[in-house]
Design a protein around this motif. Structure first.
Motif, PDB file in Angstrom:
ATOM      1  N   ILE A  40      -9.938   3.517 -14.066  1.00  0.00           N
ATOM      2  CA  ILE A  40      -8.754   4.413 -14.101  1.00  0.00           C
ATOM      3  C   ILE A  40      -8.937   4.449 -15.879  1.00  0.00           C
ATOM      4  O   ILE A  40      -8.776   5.745 -16.200  1.00  0.00           O
ATOM      5  N   GLY A  41      -9.226   3.453 -16.628  1.00  0.00           N
ATOM      6  CA  GLY A  41      -9.564   3.647 -17.951  1.00  0.00           C
ATOM      7  C   GLY A  41     -10.346   4.356 -18.418  1.00  0.00           C
ATOM      8  O   GLY A  41     -10.501   5.451 -19.337  1.00  0.00           O
ATOM      9  N   ALA A  42     -11.534   4.681 -17.583  1.00  0.00           N
ATOM     10  CA  ALA A  42     -12.828   5.459 -17.839  1.00  0.00           C
ATOM     11  C   ALA A  42     -12.574   6.746 -17.385  1.00  0.00           C
ATOM     12  O   ALA A  42     -13.027   7.591 -18.265  1.00  0.00           O
ATOM     13  N   ILE A  43     -11.928   7.047 -16.605  1.00  0.00           N
ATOM     14  CA  ILE A  43     -11.414   8.420 -15.980  1.00  0.00           C
ATOM     15  C   ILE A  43     -10.597   9.204 -17.082  1.00  0.00           C
ATOM     16  O   ILE A  43     -10.877  10.173 -17.442  1.00  0.00           O
ATOM     17  N   GLY A  44      -9.551   8.228 -17.335  1.00  0.00           N
ATOM     18  CA  GLY A  44      -8.755   8.742 -18.355  1.00  0.00           C
ATOM     19  C   GLY A  44      -9.335   9.180 -19.844  1.00  0.00           C
ATOM     20  O   GLY A  44      -8.897  10.097 -20.514  1.00  0.00           O
ATOM     21  N   LEU A  45     -10.198   8.123 -20.103  1.00  0.00           N
ATOM     22  CA  LEU A  45     -11.059   8.441 -21.442  1.00  0.00           C
ATOM     23  C   LEU A  45     -11.674   9.826 -21.395  1.00  0.00           C
ATOM     24  O   LEU A  45     -11.989  10.479 -22.409  1.00  0.00           O
ATOM     25  N   TYR A  46     -12.394  10.232 -20.366  1.00  0.00           N
ATOM     26  CA  TYR A  46     -13.204  11.272 -20.017  1.00  0.00           C
ATOM     27  C   TYR A  46     -12.121  12.496 -19.851  1.00  0.00           C
ATOM     28  O   TYR A  46     -12.636  13.630 -20.300  1.00  0.00           O
ATOM     29  N   ARG A  47     -11.024  12.602 -19.106  1.00  0.00           N
ATOM     30  CA  ARG A  47     -10.308  13.692 -18.868  1.00  0.00           C
ATOM     31  C   ARG A  47      -9.201  13.998 -19.637  1.00  0.00           C
ATOM     32  O   ARG A  47      -8.749  14.973 -19.731  1.00  0.00           O
ATOM     33  N   LEU A  48      -8.654  13.074 -20.664  1.00  0.00           N
ATOM     34  CA  LEU A  48      -7.490  13.507 -21.387  1.00  0.00           C
ATOM     35  C   LEU A  48      -7.931  14.493 -22.337  1.00  0.00           C
ATOM     36  O   LEU A  48      -8.979  14.133 -23.093  1.00  0.00           O
ATOM     37  N   PRO A  49      -6.904  15.177 -22.917  1.00  0.00           N
ATOM     38  CA  PRO A  49      -7.598  16.180 -23.926  1.00  0.00           C
ATOM     39  C   PRO A  49      -7.664  15.862 -25.466  1.00  0.00           C
ATOM     40  O   PRO A  49      -8.378  16.564 -26.092  1.00  0.00           O
ATOM     41  N   ASP A  50      -6.861  15.071 -25.794  1.00  0.00           N
ATOM     42  CA  ASP A  50      -6.875  14.871 -27.277  1.00  0.00           C
ATOM     43  C   ASP A  50      -7.139  13.361 -27.659  1.00  0.00           C
ATOM     44  O   ASP A  50      -7.046  12.349 -26.852  1.00  0.00           O
ATOM     45  N   PHE A  51      -7.311  13.097 -28.915  1.00  0.00           N
ATOM     46  CA  PHE A  51      -7.723  11.779 -29.270  1.00  0.00           C
ATOM     47  C   PHE A  51      -6.444  10.690 -29.124  1.00  0.00           C
ATOM     48  O   PHE A  51      -6.588   9.537 -28.535  1.00  0.00           O
TER      49      PHE A  51
END
Length: 110
Positions: free
Chosen positions: A22-33
């Motif tokens: 979930i953390g890896a997917i969030g790092l990939y998909r979320l739009p900004d820093f």
């Protein structure tokens, strides 16, 4: 090894792997820093913590006594991850990093 210990180790490994995914997917998909900052500091920290707890249970149940290395790794991880995230966020605030429209709050525009 007892089957309930194996089940407990498997449960912690699965939970830890799920949080890391979930953390890896969030790092990939979320739009900004600022949104991406939450993925590795929250869910990935819990994921690695779950895997380290599974390791602690496994090696402690083998009869060699309590394994303290994993406790030290977990303590170090849970202390350093929030501190590094705070430092990254403060640096991004100073640099006025570009935000997505979905990010709430504009602290440097006040």
């Amino acid at each position: 090894m007892n089957s309930w210990i194996e089940a407990l180790v498997a449960l912690f490994l699965l939970a830890g792997s799920l949080f890391a995914l979930i953390g890896a997917i969030g790092l990939y998909r979320l739009p900004d820093f600022f949104m991406r900052l939450h993925a590795p500091t929250k869910s990935t920290t819990l994921g690695v913590g779950g895997m380290v707890i599974a390791s602690l249970i496994y090696f402690s149940s083998r009869g060699d006594g309590l394994s303290l290395h994993e406790l030290l790794i977990t303590l170090f991880l849970f202390i350093t991850a929030p501190v590094s995230a705070h430092m990254l966020a403060k640096a991004a605030l100073q640099q006025k990093v570009r935000l997505s429209d979905k990010t709430h709050g504009r602290p440097w525009e006040q």
